[in-house]
Write an enzyme that holds these catalytic residues in place. Structure first.
Site, PDB file in Angstrom:
ATOM      1  CB  CYS A 117      10.161  -9.409   2.883  1.00 18.17           C
ATOM      2  SG  CYS A 117      11.243  -9.774   4.532  1.00 18.17           S
TER       3      CYS A 117
ATOM      4  CD  GLU B  43       5.475  -4.488   1.405  1.00 17.34           C
ATOM      5  OE1 GLU B  43       6.432  -4.412   0.658  1.00 17.34           O
ATOM      6  OE2 GLU B  43       5.747  -5.199   2.473  1.00 17.34           O
TER       7      GLU B  43
END
Length: 234
Positions: free
Chosen positions: A88, A150
Site C-alpha cells: 500500500c 486517500e
C-alpha cells in the site's frame, strides 16, 4: 507541536516523509496539486485543508490463489506493526506516475513500491499485468497526529514472485488462503495476539475481497472491474 515525535522518527521514514511528493486530488480524482508525504498524513492538515491524495493497494496472489500479506515495520510513521494487503503506497508527483492512460502512472508506482518494500523484481510484476478493479475514498486516523485520507486504486495480480522484504518497510509476510484470512479477521476482532489490520485493508475485505477472490480463481476479474465508480467508504 510534535517535535518529540518528529525527532524520534526513523531516519529512512523521515527522508521519505519530506522528500516524497504525493499527488493531491479532488473527490472525482482530478489532480489539483502536490504536497509532501508528511503534510498529506498530518491529521491536522487533512482536516483543515481537506487534503486528499492518490494511493494504491496491491493484492498479489500466487498460482495457488493465496494472497500475500505484509506486516508493516515498527518504524512506519502511520500504522506500525499492522497487517495489511501486499503493498500500500502512493504514486508520486512525477511524470512516470502521473500518466492517466490505462492507469499507467499508478501501475508504475505499484511496481516501484513492490521492489522497495518487498524486494520483488520489476520483471516479476510487469506493469501491464496489474489489474485495476476499483477505486475507493476513505479517511482513517492512525493516532492523534497521523492518518490517511486517500483515493485508493485497488490493483490485483496473480504471479509467483521472488520476495525479499525490506526491514525498513516490512516486519513480516505470509501467504493466506480465504479461510486463513477469515481466521485472521476473527483474531483481530477478538483482540487476540495483539493482531491489528489496516483500516483500508479492512474496508476492502468487508466490501469486496471475498467476491473478487472468487473471480481471481475463475479467471474472470474483468467481470468484477469497475473503474468508473469511486466508492466512498468513510
Amino acid at each position: 507541536m510534535g517535535e518529540v515525535t518528529d525527532a524520534a522518527m526513523d531516519a529512512v521514514q523521515k527522508r521519505l516523509m519530506f522528500e516524497d511528493e504525493c499527488i493531491l486530488v479532488d473527490e472525482l480524482d482530478n489532480v489539483v496539486g502536490h504536497d509532501s508525504k508528511y503534510n498529506c498524513h498530518l491529521m491536522e492538515k487533512i482536516e483543515s485543508l481537506n487534503l486528499l491524495h492518490r494511493a494504491f493497494s496491491v493484492f498479489l496472489f500466487n498460482s495457488k490463489y493465496e494472497l500475500l500479506l505484509q506486516q508493516r515495520s515498527a518504524t512506519k510513521v502511520t500504522f506500525p506493526l499492522v497487517w495489511t494487503n501486499t503493498c500500500c503506497s502512493h504514486p508520486l508527483y512525477r511524470e512516470s506516475e502521473l500518466i492517466q492512460e490505462n492507469f499507467l502512472g499508478v501501475r508504475n508506482a505499484a511496481q516501484r513500491k513492490l521492489l522497495d518494500e518487498l524486494g520483488i523484481p520489476a520483471e516479476d510484476v510487469p506493469v501491464d499485468e496489474f489489474f485495476p478493479l476499483g477505486r475507493m475514498l476513505y479517511k482513517a486516523p492512525s493516532d492523534g497526529k497521523w492518518g490517511e485520507h486517500e483515493l485508493d486504486y485497488l490493483l490485483f495480480m496473480v504471479r509467483d514472485v521472488n520476495v525479499h522484504p525490506n526491514p525498513d518497510e516490512v516486519a513480516d509476510i505470509k501467504y493466506v488462503n480465504a479461510e486463513e484470512l477469515k481466521e485472521l479477521l476473527r483474531k483481530a476482532d477478538a483482540g487476540e495476539e495483539g493482531l491489528k489490520l489496516s483500516p483500508w485493508f479492512r474496508l476492502v475485505v468487508d466490501n469486496f475481497l471475498f467476491k473478487w477472490w472468487d473471480h481471481v480463481k475463475q479467471g474472470t476479474l474483468h467481470e468484477a472491474a469497475d473503474m468508473k465508480t469511486i466508492h466512498k467508504l468513510m
